[in-house]
Design an enzyme around this catalytic site. Structure first.
Site, PDB file in Angstrom:
ATOM      1  N   ASP A   1      -1.821   3.671  -4.718  1.00 30.39           N
ATOM      2  CA  ASP A   1      -2.759   3.624  -3.778  1.00 30.39           C
ATOM      3  C   ASP A   1      -1.734   2.418  -4.056  1.00 30.39           C
ATOM      4  OD1 ASP A   1      -4.906   2.916  -1.674  1.00 30.39           O
ATOM      5  OD2 ASP A   1      -5.429   2.282  -3.072  1.00 30.39           O
TER       6      ASP A   1
ATOM      7  N   HIS B   1       0.947  -1.502   0.071  1.00 35.27           N
ATOM      8  CA  HIS B   1      -0.285   0.165   0.328  1.00 35.27           C
ATOM      9  C   HIS B   1       1.321   1.249  -0.161  1.00 35.27           C
ATOM     10  CE1 HIS B   1      -3.104   2.584   2.027  1.00 35.27           C
ATOM     11  NE2 HIS B   1      -3.209   2.062   0.834  1.00 35.27           N
TER      12      HIS B   1
ATOM     13  N   LYS C   1      -0.075  10.399  -0.343  1.00 37.21           N
ATOM     14  CA  LYS C   1       0.669  10.039  -0.390  1.00 37.21           C
ATOM     15  C   LYS C   1       0.232  10.489  -1.835  1.00 37.21           C
ATOM     16  CE  LYS C   1      -0.835   6.117   0.890  1.00 37.21           C
ATOM     17  NZ  LYS C   1      -1.079   6.086   2.160  1.00 37.21           N
TER      18      LYS C   1
ATOM     19  N   ARG D   1      13.772  16.248  13.107  1.00 34.05           N
ATOM     20  CA  ARG D   1      14.178  17.697  12.905  1.00 34.05           C
ATOM     21  C   ARG D   1      15.404  17.549  11.965  1.00 34.05           C
ATOM     22  NH1 ARG D   1      15.090  24.011  14.803  1.00 34.05           N
ATOM     23  NH2 ARG D   1      15.769  24.884  12.900  1.00 34.05           N
TER      24      ARG D   1
END
Length: 151
Positions: free
Chosen positions: A53, A14, A35, A106
């Site tokens: 997908d 996925h 995504k 970060r």
């Protein structure tokens, strides 16, 4: 499942994948993490869609290759607008995995890698909803490709 020689069924993940200058970048994250949206922005910047997908991954030797499942080939979901036909490419070597997270570190201290089908692949974590996410993904991929050329 694919074995080390590349014989067998591909692994289906996925994820969404694009090709940038012939290098495969796979976007992973939970549903709604951005995504498809990030892929759309990368395509707008010149990337080519591999798959949206779900992505088929197969191992050949010491490399992994990305392709779309046949039913999804050339389809891209644009949230709030629907499914659009899109030019796409197949059999692109995976170079970088981008994990999508709302709150990435970060300054990650260690070189980030994951093992997929027995192959070590670099990854980075980005917030897909940041305006600069597409540029950051391109920069990360550029760094990986450059480092691989020095080996």
């Amino acid at each position: 499942m694919t074995n080390a020689t590349g014989i067998g069924d591909p692994l289906k993940m996925h994820a969404t994948a694009v090709s940038i200058a012939g290098a495969g970048l796979m976007l992973c994250g939970k549903s709604g993490s951005g995504k498809s949206d990030l892929a759309l922005r990368l395509i707008d910047r010149g990337a080519a869609l591999i798959s949206d997908d779900y992505v088929d991954i197969r191992r050949t030797g010491d490399r992994l290759f990305l392709s779309p499942p046949s039913r999804l080939a050339g389809k891209l979901e644009v949230r709030s607008l629907g499914i659009f036909d899109q030019d796409h490419v197949s059999d692109i070597a995976l170079k970088l995995i981008v994990k999508l997270d709302d709150n990435p570190d970060r300054f990650p201290m260690d070189k980030q890698t994951m093992i997929l089908l027995g192959i070590t692949i670099p990854f980075c974590t980005l917030n897909a909803m940041e305006n600069s996410a597409s540029i950051k993904a391109e920069l990360a991929l550029q760094r990986i490709v450059q480092e691989a050329g020095k080996i």
